[in-house]
Design a protein around this motif. Structure first.
Motif, PDB file in Angstrom:
ATOM      1  N   ASN A 244      52.671  52.716  62.010  1.00 52.87           N
ATOM      2  CA  ASN A 244      51.920  53.115  60.815  1.00 52.87           C
ATOM      3  C   ASN A 244      50.455  52.709  60.926  1.00 52.87           C
ATOM      4  O   ASN A 244      49.842  52.215  59.967  1.00 52.87           O
ATOM      5  N   SER A 245      49.881  52.909  62.110  1.00 52.60           N
ATOM      6  CA  SER A 245      48.504  52.510  62.380  1.00 52.60           C
ATOM      7  C   SER A 245      47.549  53.647  62.051  1.00 52.60           C
ATOM      8  O   SER A 245      47.781  54.800  62.460  1.00 52.60           O
ATOM      9  N   SER A 246      46.480  53.315  61.339  1.00 58.93           N
ATOM     10  CA  SER A 246      45.509  54.333  60.949  1.00 58.93           C
ATOM     11  C   SER A 246      44.130  53.702  60.801  1.00 58.93           C
ATOM     12  O   SER A 246      44.004  52.497  60.598  1.00 58.93           O
ATOM     13  N   VAL A 247      43.114  54.542  60.909  1.00 66.54           N
ATOM     14  CA  VAL A 247      41.745  54.132  60.658  1.00 66.54           C
ATOM     15  C   VAL A 247      41.118  55.175  59.749  1.00 66.54           C
ATOM     16  O   VAL A 247      41.378  56.373  59.880  1.00 66.54           O
ATOM     17  N   LYS A 248      40.302  54.713  58.779  1.00 67.55           N
ATOM     18  CA  LYS A 248      39.746  55.608  57.772  1.00 67.55           C
ATOM     19  C   LYS A 248      38.284  55.257  57.530  1.00 67.55           C
ATOM     20  O   LYS A 248      37.937  54.084  57.397  1.00 67.55           O
ATOM     21  N   LEU A 249      37.441  56.287  57.473  1.00 69.86           N
ATOM     22  CA  LEU A 249      36.018  56.117  57.185  1.00 69.86           C
ATOM     23  C   LEU A 249      35.685  56.876  55.909  1.00 69.86           C
ATOM     24  O   LEU A 249      36.013  58.061  55.781  1.00 69.86           O
ATOM     25  N   GLN A 250      35.033  56.188  54.959  1.00 67.09           N
ATOM     26  CA  GLN A 250      34.682  56.787  53.670  1.00 67.09           C
ATOM     27  C   GLN A 250      33.175  56.713  53.449  1.00 67.09           C
ATOM     28  O   GLN A 250      32.543  55.717  53.802  1.00 67.09           O
ATOM     29  N   TYR A 251      32.654  57.782  52.826  1.00 67.07           N
ATOM     30  CA  TYR A 251      31.265  57.785  52.350  1.00 67.07           C
ATOM     31  C   TYR A 251      31.286  58.177  50.887  1.00 67.07           C
ATOM     32  O   TYR A 251      31.963  59.126  50.491  1.00 67.07           O
ATOM     33  N   HIS A 252      30.534  57.429  50.099  1.00 66.95           N
ATOM     34  CA  HIS A 252      30.518  57.702  48.654  1.00 66.95           C
ATOM     35  C   HIS A 252      29.101  57.546  48.126  1.00 66.95           C
ATOM     36  O   HIS A 252      28.420  56.564  48.420  1.00 66.95           O
ATOM     37  N   SER A 253      28.663  58.516  47.356  1.00 71.09           N
ATOM     38  CA  SER A 253      27.398  58.442  46.624  1.00 71.09           C
ATOM     39  C   SER A 253      27.645  59.041  45.253  1.00 71.09           C
ATOM     40  O   SER A 253      27.670  60.261  45.081  1.00 71.09           O
ATOM     41  N   GLY A 254      27.873  58.167  44.278  1.00 74.70           N
ATOM     42  CA  GLY A 254      28.210  58.658  42.953  1.00 74.70           C
ATOM     43  C   GLY A 254      28.603  57.528  42.035  1.00 74.70           C
ATOM     44  O   GLY A 254      28.458  56.345  42.362  1.00 74.70           O
ATOM     45  N   VAL A 255      29.118  57.891  40.872  1.00 66.58           N
ATOM     46  CA  VAL A 255      29.521  56.888  39.888  1.00 66.58           C
ATOM     47  C   VAL A 255      30.807  56.224  40.330  1.00 66.58           C
ATOM     48  O   VAL A 255      31.612  56.799  41.066  1.00 66.58           O
ATOM     49  N   GLN A 256      30.986  54.995  39.862  1.00 66.94           N
ATOM     50  CA  GLN A 256      32.173  54.211  40.191  1.00 66.94           C
ATOM     51  C   GLN A 256      32.511  53.371  38.973  1.00 66.94           C
ATOM     52  O   GLN A 256      31.627  52.835  38.294  1.00 66.94           O
TER      53      GLN A 256
ATOM     54  N   LYS B 198      33.447  52.586  31.896  1.00 66.26           N
ATOM     55  CA  LYS B 198      32.149  51.973  32.216  1.00 66.26           C
ATOM     56  C   LYS B 198      31.837  52.226  33.685  1.00 66.26           C
ATOM     57  O   LYS B 198      32.677  51.958  34.554  1.00 66.26           O
ATOM     58  N   LEU B 199      30.622  52.703  33.952  1.00 61.30           N
ATOM     59  CA  LEU B 199      30.294  53.184  35.291  1.00 61.30           C
ATOM     60  C   LEU B 199      29.016  52.557  35.832  1.00 61.30           C
ATOM     61  O   LEU B 199      28.126  52.172  35.071  1.00 61.30           O
ATOM     62  N   TYR B 200      28.930  52.493  37.142  1.00 60.22           N
ATOM     63  CA  TYR B 200      27.687  52.152  37.835  1.00 60.22           C
ATOM     64  C   TYR B 200      27.537  53.121  39.002  1.00 60.22           C
ATOM     65  O   TYR B 200      28.485  53.797  39.405  1.00 60.22           O
ATOM     66  N   TRP B 201      26.321  53.199  39.575  1.00 61.49           N
ATOM     67  CA  TRP B 201      26.081  54.109  40.690  1.00 61.49           C
ATOM     68  C   TRP B 201      26.299  53.355  41.994  1.00 61.49           C
ATOM     69  O   TRP B 201      25.734  52.284  42.202  1.00 61.49           O
ATOM     70  N   SER B 202      27.120  53.922  42.861  1.00 60.17           N
ATOM     71  CA  SER B 202      27.476  53.261  44.111  1.00 60.17           C
ATOM     72  C   SER B 202      27.147  54.166  45.291  1.00 60.17           C
ATOM     73  O   SER B 202      27.578  55.320  45.337  1.00 60.17           O
ATOM     74  N   ASN B 203      26.376  53.629  46.234  1.00 56.82           N
ATOM     75  CA  ASN B 203      26.188  54.265  47.537  1.00 56.82           C
ATOM     76  C   ASN B 203      26.848  53.350  48.565  1.00 56.82           C
ATOM     77  O   ASN B 203      26.406  52.215  48.759  1.00 56.82           O
ATOM     78  N   HIS B 204      27.921  53.831  49.188  1.00 58.56           N
ATOM     79  CA  HIS B 204      28.599  52.920  50.099  1.00 58.56           C
ATOM     80  C   HIS B 204      29.255  53.632  51.273  1.00 58.56           C
ATOM     81  O   HIS B 204      29.560  54.827  51.226  1.00 58.56           O
ATOM     82  N   LEU B 205      29.460  52.851  52.306  1.00 56.20           N
ATOM     83  CA  LEU B 205      30.283  53.205  53.459  1.00 56.20           C
ATOM     84  C   LEU B 205      31.430  52.208  53.523  1.00 56.20           C
ATOM     85  O   LEU B 205      31.231  51.003  53.346  1.00 56.20           O
ATOM     86  N   ARG B 206      32.638  52.725  53.793  1.00 52.84           N
ATOM     87  CA  ARG B 206      33.802  51.842  53.864  1.00 52.84           C
ATOM     88  C   ARG B 206      34.631  52.211  55.098  1.00 52.84           C
ATOM     89  O   ARG B 206      34.909  53.385  55.352  1.00 52.84           O
ATOM     90  N   LEU B 207      35.014  51.192  55.840  1.00 56.81           N
ATOM     91  CA  LEU B 207      35.879  51.367  57.005  1.00 56.81           C
ATOM     92  C   LEU B 207      37.192  50.637  56.741  1.00 56.81           C
ATOM     93  O   LEU B 207      37.184  49.465  56.358  1.00 56.81           O
TER      94      LEU B 207
ATOM     95  N   ARG C 194      39.421  45.913  55.444  1.00 62.02           N
ATOM     96  CA  ARG C 194      38.403  46.809  54.905  1.00 62.02           C
ATOM     97  C   ARG C 194      37.028  46.174  55.090  1.00 62.02           C
ATOM     98  O   ARG C 194      36.872  44.966  54.892  1.00 62.02           O
ATOM     99  N   LEU C 195      36.074  46.997  55.451  1.00 65.67           N
ATOM    100  CA  LEU C 195      34.691  46.547  55.557  1.00 65.67           C
ATOM    101  C   LEU C 195      33.830  47.482  54.724  1.00 65.67           C
ATOM    102  O   LEU C 195      33.844  48.701  54.938  1.00 65.67           O
ATOM    103  N   LEU C 196      33.105  46.923  53.749  1.00 63.88           N
ATOM    104  CA  LEU C 196      32.338  47.719  52.789  1.00 63.88           C
ATOM    105  C   LEU C 196      30.870  47.331  52.850  1.00 63.88           C
ATOM    106  O   LEU C 196      30.523  46.146  52.821  1.00 63.88           O
ATOM    107  N   LEU C 197      30.007  48.339  52.927  1.00 65.37           N
ATOM    108  CA  LEU C 197      28.566  48.156  52.797  1.00 65.37           C
ATOM    109  C   LEU C 197      28.120  49.010  51.618  1.00 65.37           C
ATOM    110  O   LEU C 197      28.240  50.240  51.653  1.00 65.37           O
ATOM    111  N   GLU C 198      27.595  48.367  50.545  1.00 64.03           N
ATOM    112  CA  GLU C 198      27.383  49.073  49.285  1.00 64.03           C
ATOM    113  C   GLU C 198      26.056  48.700  48.640  1.00 64.03           C
ATOM    114  O   GLU C 198      25.624  47.547  48.685  1.00 64.03           O
ATOM    115  N   GLN C 199      25.436  49.709  48.026  1.00 67.25           N
ATOM    116  CA  GLN C 199      24.289  49.506  47.141  1.00 67.25           C
ATOM    117  C   GLN C 199      24.731  49.843  45.723  1.00 67.25           C
ATOM    118  O   GLN C 199      25.287  50.915  45.468  1.00 67.25           O
TER     119      GLN C 199
END
Length: 462
Positions: free
Chosen positions: A153-165, A191-200, A215-220
């Motif tokens: 059950n091994s997997s790798v996932k890359l996410q990009y998000h620019s929007g409300v969270q 309740k929302l904030y604006w998130s620009n992030h990359l997640r691995l 998980r490794l997250l880099l977020e503004q």
């Protein structure tokens, strides 16, 4: 400890076992096949060959791929089995339209492409787009997941998000319910904030009883404020809350733009986990022992405006089968911040709470508790139990036994140092019209939510 304590295969099928010739099986079988068994195998082999021809699969796909009026609400899936690919687009119920006071009226859509080969390796690509008219910003969420080892059950996932969270995790259909409550009842809970992030994200089984997820997250992170105050029904004693989770009546209160680099490591243990092992796939099938999870989350403070903290938690949950007495679900979790140098509002420990009449809370949810009231950076201990009697009592009462209702008793608790312990008792009826659950809950020692509350939702499988 027995060797089967860490490995317990219920079924194991070797590779090539279905392609052995008659010479092999004549040596293995102590008794030759009867005429009836030979005829049955011949029919099954013939059906298998026909069902796996390109002509047959394309014909069945054309039939199942036809759109209906319901597809606009629930979404639609297109399959092309000969190419081992399928596409899915969301419907109005899943994404579609919603309203919140930060973005105003919002339209969203989601598309998913899934490719899976004969060895169960798969690539899944997701693209979600949304636009809010009041905020006038485009939300983009894209991800790609590759399952490269189905046996582990091994997997790798890359996410990009620019929007409300959302500041806290939300339950299914919460956005739709928040839209209705905002426009009709004048109560905006999201309740929302604006998130620009990359997640691995990386996940694998180290062995049968231990799964690792990292998980490794880099977020503004940027603060947002209410932009749209329109309502469909204006109630004189109700008005919108601000977008500040802990200060609902201060409209202009936000937070400074913050950066975050967070690593989240999680280990899950299931001793004596049963499984089905196919030539190219492993299917886990539960365990007679509780599931134990240990996690540590660390934010690395590279400079002044970066988040910095270390959060540790451990939890255990299990479902006990009580035969004719039904089933008992249990969960317990302890956690806390080892240091809280710079914790963003979204990094607090948030609990599943609910103020809506319709709710589909998980087992570790609290009913009729205001959102963010329990959120904390202090150590905490929470415990949850729900006994599903499956009609043990009501089936003994005339007339009621014809309705096939099932009883539920629940007890939920939370302790945070410095706060009075929270205790909540739940009395429920489920399987109303087969799919509805009705709960009456009584809360003790909660600062602003004490006494009785009533909710209903859908019956959830477990």
């Amino acid at each position: 400890i027995s060797s089967t304590f860490f490995k317990d295969a219920a079924i194991e099928i070797k590779k090539g076992s279905n392609t052995k010739d008659s010479v092999y099986w004549n040596k293995q079988r102590p008794v030759p096949l009867t005429i009836e068994e030979q005829t049955d195998y011949f029919k099954k082999d013939s059906v298998f060959k026909v069902e796996n021809t390109t002509r047959f699969m394309d014909s069945m796909d054309r039939k199942s791929n036809r759109m209906t009026a319901l597809s606009l609400i629930t979404g639609h899936t297109w399959k092309h089995r000969t190419r081992q690919v399928q596409y899915k687009i969301s419907g109005l119920l899943e994404e579609g339209w919603q309203f919140n006071t930060v973005e105003g009226h919002k339209i969203s859509t989601q598309c998913v492409r899934l490719w899976r080969d004969s060895t169960y390796r798969e690539h899944e690509t997701l693209l979600q787009l949304g636009y809010g008219w009041a905020l006038q910003k485009l939300n983009i969420h894209a991800s790609h997941q590759y399952v490269f080892n189905p046996i582990k059950n091994s997997s790798v996932k890359l996410q990009y998000h620019s929007g409300v969270q959302s500041f806290q995790p939300t339950v299914p259909y919460f956005n739709l319910q928040n839209s209705i409550y905002s426009l009709i009842v004048n109560q905006n809970y999201l309740k929302l904030y604006w998130s620009n992030h990359l997640r691995l994200v990386y996940e694998t089984e180290w062995n049968n009883f231990c799964t690792f997820k990292g998980r490794l997250l880099l977020e503004q992170r940027k603060a947002l404020f209410n932009q749209d105050f329109r309502v469909w029904v204006d109630w004189p004693n109700y008005s919108y809350f601000s977008n500040a989770p802990f200060h609902p009546r201060i409209e202009t209160l936000g937070f400074e733009t913050q950066m975050a680099c967070i690593q989240d490591l999680e280990w899950t243990f299931r001793f004596k986990q049963r499984f089905i092992l196919l030539p190219d796939l492993k299917i886990n099938n539960g365990s007679p022992y509780p599931k134990i999870q240990i996690g540590i989350k660390t934010a690395l403070p590279f400079s002044k405006n970066w988040a910095g903290f270390t959060f540790l938690k451990t939890s255990a949950w299990h479902t006990f089968s009580l035969n004719r007495w039904g089933k008992l679900q249990t969960r317990m979790e302890w956690g806390g911040f080892l240091n809280a140098q710079s914790v963003g509002l979204m990094d607090y420990k948030h609990f599943y709470t609910n103020m809506l009449l319709f709710q589909n809370l998980p087992l570790d949810g609290f009913r009729n508790i205001p959102y963010y009231e329990l959120s904390t950076t202090k150590p905490y201990l929470q415990w949850h139990m729900e006994h599903h009697f499956k009609g043990f009592w009501l089936n003994k009462i005339p007339f009621l036994n014809t309705l096939h209702l099932q009883e539920v008793l629940g007890f939920h608790g939370l302790y945070i140092p410095g706060n009075p312990p929270l205790q909540q008792f739940v009395f429920g009826l489920e399987k109303i019209a087969k799919v509805i659950r009705l709960d009456a809950s009584y809360t003790l020692q909660s600062a602003s939510a004490s006494g009785w509350g009533f909710t209903f939702g859908l019956v959830q499988p477990f």
